[in-house]
Design an enzyme around this catalytic site. Sequence first.
Site, PDB file in Angstrom:
ATOM      1  N   HIS A 163       0.868  -1.124  -0.273  1.00  0.00           N
ATOM      2  CA  HIS A 163      -0.020   0.100  -0.159  1.00  0.00           C
ATOM      3  C   HIS A 163       0.709   1.197  -0.047  1.00  0.00           C
ATOM      4  O   HIS A 163       0.449   2.205   0.803  1.00  0.00           O
ATOM      5  CB  HIS A 163      -0.927  -0.065   1.053  1.00  0.00           C
ATOM      6  CG  HIS A 163      -1.997  -1.035   1.080  1.00  0.00           C
ATOM      7  ND1 HIS A 163      -2.537  -1.546  -0.032  1.00  0.00           N
ATOM      8  CD2 HIS A 163      -2.607  -1.777   1.968  1.00  0.00           C
ATOM      9  CE1 HIS A 163      -3.661  -2.358   0.052  1.00  0.00           C
ATOM     10  NE2 HIS A 163      -3.513  -2.569   1.237  1.00  0.00           N
ATOM     11  N   HIS A 166      -9.690   1.751   1.061  1.00  0.00           N
ATOM     12  CA  HIS A 166      -9.367   0.435   1.983  1.00  0.00           C
ATOM     13  C   HIS A 166     -10.568   0.405   2.729  1.00  0.00           C
ATOM     14  O   HIS A 166     -10.162   0.106   4.174  1.00  0.00           O
ATOM     15  CB  HIS A 166      -8.213   0.351   2.546  1.00  0.00           C
ATOM     16  CG  HIS A 166      -7.631  -1.132   2.670  1.00  0.00           C
ATOM     17  ND1 HIS A 166      -8.339  -2.038   3.561  1.00  0.00           N
ATOM     18  CD2 HIS A 166      -6.609  -1.884   2.276  1.00  0.00           C
ATOM     19  CE1 HIS A 166      -7.658  -3.201   3.777  1.00  0.00           C
ATOM     20  NE2 HIS A 166      -6.649  -3.096   2.717  1.00  0.00           N
ATOM     21  N   GLU A 195     -11.327  -3.998  -2.963  1.00  0.00           N
ATOM     22  CA  GLU A 195     -10.323  -3.002  -3.204  1.00  0.00           C
ATOM     23  C   GLU A 195     -10.174  -2.933  -4.791  1.00  0.00           C
ATOM     24  O   GLU A 195      -9.600  -3.856  -5.274  1.00  0.00           O
ATOM     25  CB  GLU A 195      -8.888  -3.137  -2.640  1.00  0.00           C
ATOM     26  CG  GLU A 195      -9.040  -3.283  -1.200  1.00  0.00           C
ATOM     27  CD  GLU A 195      -7.698  -3.906  -0.509  1.00  0.00           C
ATOM     28  OE1 GLU A 195      -6.773  -3.712  -0.948  1.00  0.00           O
ATOM     29  OE2 GLU A 195      -8.039  -4.986   0.037  1.00  0.00           O
TER      30      GLU A 195
END
Length: 345
Positions: free
Chosen positions: A102, A173, A308
């Site tokens: 991420h 998220h 996601e």
Amino acid sequence: MTNTDILCPDGQPLKLIQLSHASGLKLDLIDWGATWVSCRMPVAGVERETLLGHATLAGYFSEQGYLGATVGRFANRVGNARIERDGRVFQLTPNQGVHQLHGGPDGFDRRRWNILEQSAEHVLLGIESPDGDQGYPGNLTATVCYRLEDGLRVSMAYTATVDAPCPVNLTNHAYFNLDGAATDVRQHVLSIAAHDYLPIDKDSIPLGQLAPVAGTGFDFNAPKKIGADFLVDAQQKTALGYDHAFQLDPSCRGLKAVAATLVSGDGQLAMDLLTTKPAVQFYSGNYLAGISARDGGTYSAHQGLALETEFLPDCPNHPEWPESNCWLLPGETYRQTTVLVFRPA
């Protein structure tokens, strides 16, 4: 927009953004991480919270679960925190062992985003990322616009530009529990329009080849309870559940049709997901245990799930994959939109 009395890690007040629509849909966001902290709507005449969140806004500064955060520059995992282009190797900053997750340890989820414009039903936030940030090449400017639309719809539209080639993959998220976080999400019913998924190794790094969902617990083409085939596959056992990318069928890309549908365990609320992205990562909240909960205490594993929308994880290192061109070039504009449509089930 409201300045709170909570100071962010940069020493400045946290800003709370509250959006509402005549339909009864209400969103709360904060400028730290462009984070979505609440999503409430009427269900059978009662307001229901559909997102996991922390008991206090300050809880978003230190947790590790990315609850509701906007993540980037590159969502999901990059194997060995390494990318290469035109003979140049870029060593990214790792934050999951030797890999990057991420966007790195100081990714966009841990930054203040600037509020560029706001109305009762939308907010546009922006961020600038300098050359070398978390190891990525070039200066990048990105925006995300949250907007409430007619019909209990939430749209999230992302843009980005760069002055040097760089892989870009922005997503949100949020963890959903359409029952109001009171139950295990494995009681929810899920469908995903995908005939292939991406197997992973013990570090959750893709093994390299897409695999068919047919004949496995990864087949969600027909709606089924998430718990129906839970942990029946070796791949699920590796991840302690679902934490895999699904390559969406071409028929549902570009917002042309529903890519996934989630139905609450009590059968009262449904959420349709539409996206312009080629893949969706389904994460069944396998490591939620111990994260502080909105109503006090802590969450349990599988108390929320994430869907996601993104490019396939580690795709900068797999140019052979279909639709893997995640490299943004100078003069181009990255654009991605995800729409969530809530409705009675």
